[in-house]
Design a protein around this motif. Structure first.
Motif, PDB file in Angstrom:
ATOM      1  N   SER A 226       0.483  -0.494   0.036  1.00 25.69           N
ATOM      2  CA  SER A 226      -0.089  -0.112  -0.162  1.00 25.69           C
ATOM      3  C   SER A 226       0.775   1.118  -0.407  1.00 25.69           C
ATOM      4  CB  SER A 226      -1.134   0.088   1.323  1.00 25.69           C
ATOM      5  OG  SER A 226      -0.066   0.239   2.526  1.00 25.69           O
ATOM      6  N   MET A 227       0.269   2.383  -0.822  1.00 29.27           N
ATOM      7  CA  MET A 227       1.356   3.437  -0.295  1.00 29.27           C
ATOM      8  C   MET A 227      -0.250   4.199  -0.167  1.00 29.27           C
ATOM      9  SD  MET A 227       3.543   5.171  -3.208  1.00 29.27           S
ATOM     10  CE  MET A 227       2.270   5.942  -4.629  1.00 29.27           C
ATOM     11  N   ASN A 228       0.680   5.325   0.750  1.00 31.38           N
ATOM     12  CA  ASN A 228      -0.160   6.380   1.311  1.00 31.38           C
ATOM     13  C   ASN A 228       0.338   7.898   0.941  1.00 31.38           C
ATOM     14  OD1 ASN A 228      -3.255   5.255   2.447  1.00 31.38           O
ATOM     15  ND2 ASN A 228      -1.553   4.582   3.405  1.00 31.38           N
ATOM     16  N   ILE A 229      -0.432   8.831   1.002  1.00 26.85           N
ATOM     17  CA  ILE A 229      -0.122   9.892   1.546  1.00 26.85           C
ATOM     18  C   ILE A 229      -1.061  11.544   1.702  1.00 26.85           C
ATOM     19  CG2 ILE A 229       0.814  12.443  -0.550  1.00 26.85           C
ATOM     20  CD1 ILE A 229       1.362   9.916  -3.144  1.00 26.85           C
ATOM     21  N   TYR A 230       0.812  11.696   2.995  1.00 32.43           N
ATOM     22  CA  TYR A 230      -0.248  12.951   3.826  1.00 32.43           C
ATOM     23  C   TYR A 230       0.107  14.557   3.846  1.00 32.43           C
ATOM     24  CZ  TYR A 230      -1.801   8.509   6.445  1.00 32.43           C
ATOM     25  OH  TYR A 230      -2.190   7.209   6.209  1.00 32.43           O
ATOM     26  N   ASN A 231      -0.835  15.160   3.616  1.00 33.45           N
ATOM     27  CA  ASN A 231      -0.062  16.574   3.770  1.00 33.45           C
ATOM     28  C   ASN A 231       0.026  17.081   4.846  1.00 33.45           C
ATOM     29  OD1 ASN A 231      -2.087  17.188   5.641  1.00 33.45           O
ATOM     30  ND2 ASN A 231      -3.437  17.873   4.081  1.00 33.45           N
ATOM     31  N   MET A 232       1.204  18.017   5.232  1.00 34.69           N
ATOM     32  CA  MET A 232       1.703  18.201   6.456  1.00 34.69           C
ATOM     33  C   MET A 232       0.371  18.246   8.068  1.00 34.69           C
ATOM     34  SD  MET A 232       4.744  18.720   5.926  1.00 34.69           S
ATOM     35  CE  MET A 232       5.476  19.983   7.595  1.00 34.69           C
TER      36      MET A 232
ATOM     37  N   GLN B  24      -3.667  14.902   6.993  1.00 35.95           N
ATOM     38  CA  GLN B  24      -4.669  14.064   6.259  1.00 35.95           C
ATOM     39  C   GLN B  24      -3.977  13.547   5.055  1.00 35.95           C
ATOM     40  OE1 GLN B  24      -6.054  18.447   5.470  1.00 35.95           O
ATOM     41  NE2 GLN B  24      -7.467  18.413   7.296  1.00 35.95           N
ATOM     42  N   LEU B  25      -4.722  12.646   4.851  1.00 30.85           N
ATOM     43  CA  LEU B  25      -4.776  11.712   3.811  1.00 30.85           C
ATOM     44  C   LEU B  25      -5.510  12.275   2.657  1.00 30.85           C
ATOM     45  CD1 LEU B  25      -3.560   8.482   3.473  1.00 30.85           C
ATOM     46  CD2 LEU B  25      -5.912   8.069   3.178  1.00 30.85           C
ATOM     47  N   VAL B  26      -4.064  12.342   1.439  1.00 29.99           N
ATOM     48  CA  VAL B  26      -4.361  12.939   0.237  1.00 29.99           C
ATOM     49  C   VAL B  26      -5.019  12.362  -0.581  1.00 29.99           C
ATOM     50  CG1 VAL B  26      -3.714  15.525   1.052  1.00 29.99           C
ATOM     51  CG2 VAL B  26      -2.450  13.582  -0.077  1.00 29.99           C
ATOM     52  N   HIS B  27      -4.103  10.698  -0.615  1.00 33.28           N
ATOM     53  CA  HIS B  27      -4.202  10.101  -1.494  1.00 33.28           C
ATOM     54  C   HIS B  27      -3.738   8.312  -1.391  1.00 33.28           C
ATOM     55  CE1 HIS B  27      -3.006   7.988  -5.435  1.00 33.28           C
ATOM     56  NE2 HIS B  27      -1.750   7.273  -4.660  1.00 33.28           N
ATOM     57  N   SER B  28      -4.536   7.599  -1.589  1.00 30.18           N
ATOM     58  CA  SER B  28      -4.123   5.814  -1.195  1.00 30.18           C
ATOM     59  C   SER B  28      -4.496   5.175  -2.427  1.00 30.18           C
ATOM     60  CB  SER B  28      -5.045   5.599  -0.315  1.00 30.18           C
ATOM     61  OG  SER B  28      -5.001   4.539   0.736  1.00 30.18           O
ATOM     62  N   SER B  29      -3.830   4.282  -2.085  1.00 28.05           N
ATOM     63  CA  SER B  29      -3.530   3.087  -3.558  1.00 28.05           C
ATOM     64  C   SER B  29      -3.108   1.740  -2.656  1.00 28.05           C
ATOM     65  CB  SER B  29      -2.943   3.565  -4.300  1.00 28.05           C
ATOM     66  OG  SER B  29      -1.344   3.385  -4.073  1.00 28.05           O
ATOM     67  N   ASN B  30      -2.743   0.594  -3.525  1.00 28.18           N
ATOM     68  CA  ASN B  30      -2.845  -0.718  -3.011  1.00 28.18           C
ATOM     69  C   ASN B  30      -1.550  -1.124  -4.322  1.00 28.18           C
ATOM     70  OD1 ASN B  30      -4.111  -0.873  -0.611  1.00 28.18           O
ATOM     71  ND2 ASN B  30      -5.584  -1.392  -1.225  1.00 28.18           N
ATOM     72  N   GLY B  31      -0.793  -1.763  -3.223  1.00 31.65           N
ATOM     73  CA  GLY B  31      -0.046  -2.803  -4.988  1.00 31.65           C
ATOM     74  C   GLY B  31       0.842  -2.456  -5.627  1.00 31.65           C
ATOM     75  N   SER B  32       0.524   0.004  -5.502  1.00 37.03           N
ATOM     76  CA  SER B  32       1.071   0.489  -6.857  1.00 37.03           C
ATOM     77  C   SER B  32       2.255   1.145  -6.097  1.00 37.03           C
ATOM     78  CB  SER B  32       0.093   1.336  -7.253  1.00 37.03           C
ATOM     79  OG  SER B  32       0.970   1.337  -8.361  1.00 37.03           O
TER      80      SER B  32
ATOM     81  N   VAL C  55       5.127   4.328   2.624  1.00 37.41           N
ATOM     82  CA  VAL C  55       5.158   2.939   1.794  1.00 37.41           C
ATOM     83  C   VAL C  55       4.891   1.982   2.838  1.00 37.41           C
ATOM     84  CG1 VAL C  55       5.702   1.249  -0.175  1.00 37.41           C
ATOM     85  CG2 VAL C  55       5.686   3.831  -0.079  1.00 37.41           C
ATOM     86  N   GLN C  56       3.695   1.347   2.530  1.00 32.29           N
ATOM     87  CA  GLN C  56       4.428  -0.953   3.641  1.00 32.29           C
ATOM     88  C   GLN C  56       3.989  -1.478   2.551  1.00 32.29           C
ATOM     89  OE1 GLN C  56       2.711  -0.879   6.325  1.00 32.29           O
ATOM     90  NE2 GLN C  56       4.005  -3.390   6.733  1.00 32.29           N
TER      91      GLN C  56
END
Length: 433
Positions: free
Chosen positions: A385-391, A394-402, A419-420
């Motif tokens: 999984s891949m997650n992007i957070y702002n300062m 707050q979660l602004v993007h989430s995806s699995n396997g990419s 990145v997990q």
């Protein structure tokens, strides 16, 4: 899973996010007419919230004598600079009164008692450099091509003194006083000897200033009207910036003229880079284009503009300061109020971390960084999984396997990507342009 990732993310960069906000962190006060010099430490400001080391009246001195050592052969002028307190100069049209310094060519000690000052008002005005503390009004015209001709005097290789060769006149026409000055010598780089008197030889004084009496200072100061030597600086190891009035050259239409300004100069040993075009929240150590400079007026005065009723601040001037404590700080001015307070408010923080990797486990690289469209993470293990957070966390993007993400819709600024994989959680920061 997302809640645990967010918790880890906040623990990793929570303190960094707090320290990198662009809110007002401190202020300085120069008082009415901006007649107080403020010596400021960025380290003290970060530590205590009040970085003012000391303040001193800017109107109680006329001459400043370097108490630094002359650095032969690399910078011999360092120890022989004599600066003047002339932020206003003499300008009757602007109702300004102040000091002027003139060099009387061909006049020396042999002419001292019968000095001819004919044409004094037509002589060029001598000004201090606002690029370096080492070049002063008294050494105006100094050139490394003639490294031992300091204009007020010359180095004698036999006596190892810089011996005086020229008489100067320091005067305030509006106030009605005129002083002639002859620098007798600097002995062994330890003692200033000079003579000062009225033009008619009254109120004559021979003055000595021992450099070692002003340890860890840049200058010793002298009041010509009451014949007083003044210690008005703090320890030069304790301050980075100086809020003060000075004169610089400003272009107005087709002409360039000396102009009185209030600005910020920096201490010897400090370097500053001015980054243009991005606000505080948009520029970091990793994407700054500013180059560090020893020019003492890099911050200067032009971060503010008078709009007729107050001052407008240019928020796209962001300063990266390599301070006396060897740390780097980012500073942005927020407001300036000339008035009775002479108050400057500004944002700053220590930016030694910048956007360098913050690792939870192992390492991961993100490219391109800064990014405008898509980004890709480079990690050896399979991405779960891949997650992007702002300062703000707050979660602004989430995806699995990419291992790729499109960030084109994100606003400009700093983000953290987590990145997990099967081997653990990896963290990296990146800039969205």
């Amino acid at each position: 899973m997302k809640k645990s990732v967010l918790a880890v993310c906040m623990m990793v960069f929570g303190a960094t996010a707090f320290s990198q906000t662009c809110d007002v962190k401190d202020s300085t006060l120069m008082g009415s007419g901006n007649n107080t010099d403020v010596f400021y430490s960025l380290k003290k400001g970060v530590t205590t919230g009040n970085g003012t080391v000391s303040t001193a009246s800017s109107t109680n001195w006329h001459l400043a004598f370097s108490v630094q050592a002359s650095r032969f052969p690399t910078n011999p002028a360092n120890g022989v600079a004599i600066r003047i307190n002339a932020p206003n100069g003499e300008n009757a049209q602007a109702s300004l009164t102040g000091l002027r310094l003139a060099r009387l060519a061909g006049k020396n000690w042999s002419n001292w008692y019968n000095l001819d000052t004919t044409g004094l008002y037509n002589l060029p005005e001598l000004l201090d450099s606002d690029s370096t503390w080492d070049l002063s009004a008294f050494t105006s015209g100094y050139s490394v091509a003639s490294p031992f001709d300091f204009k007020w005097g010359a180095y004698n290789s036999t006596s190892h003194k810089v011996e005086g060769t020229t008489v100067y006149v320091l005067y305030n026409k509006s106030a009605g006083w005129y002083k002639k000055v002859f620098i007798n010598d600097v002995v062994g780089d330890t003692m200033w000897n000079f003579t000062i008197a009225n033009i008619d030889n009254t109120d004559s004084n021979f003055v000595q200033i021992r450099k070692n009496a002003f340890k860890n200072r840049n200058f010793a100061y002298y009041n010509v009207l009451n014949n007083t030597v003044i210690d008005r600086e703090p320890d030069n190891r304790t301050w980075d910036l100086l809020w003060t009035k000075y004169r610089t050259f400003v272009t107005q239409g087709p002409v360039t003229i000396p102009y009185s300004v209030m600005g910020v100069l920096h201490n010897n040993g400090v370097k500053v880079g001015q980054n243009n075009g991005k606000t505080c929240s948009q520029v970091w150590l990793a994407n700054k284009t500013a180059k560090s400079s020893p020019t003492i007026s890099t911050m200067g005065w032009d971060w503010k503009t008078f709009n007729g009723t107050g001052y407008t601040i240019t928020d796209t001037f962001v300063y990266f300061i390599e301070a006396k404590d060897t740390h780097t700080y980012k500073l942005t001015f927020v407001s300036f109020n000339g008035g009775s307070l002479g108050k400057t408010r500004f944002s700053f923080y220590e930016s030694t971390v910048g956007i360098n990797d913050l690792k939870v486990n192992g390492n991961v690289s993100v490219y391109p960084n800064p990014a405008s469209g898509s980004i890709k993470v480079d990690v050896k293990e399979t991405v779960m999984s891949m997650n992007i957070y702002n300062m703000k966390g707050q979660l602004v993007h989430s995806s699995n396997g990419s291992s790729e993400a499109n960030v084109s819709d994100l606003t400009s600024g700093m983000y953290y990507i987590l990145v997990q994989t099967e081997k653990g959680l990896f963290s990296q920061s990146f800039i969205k342009e």
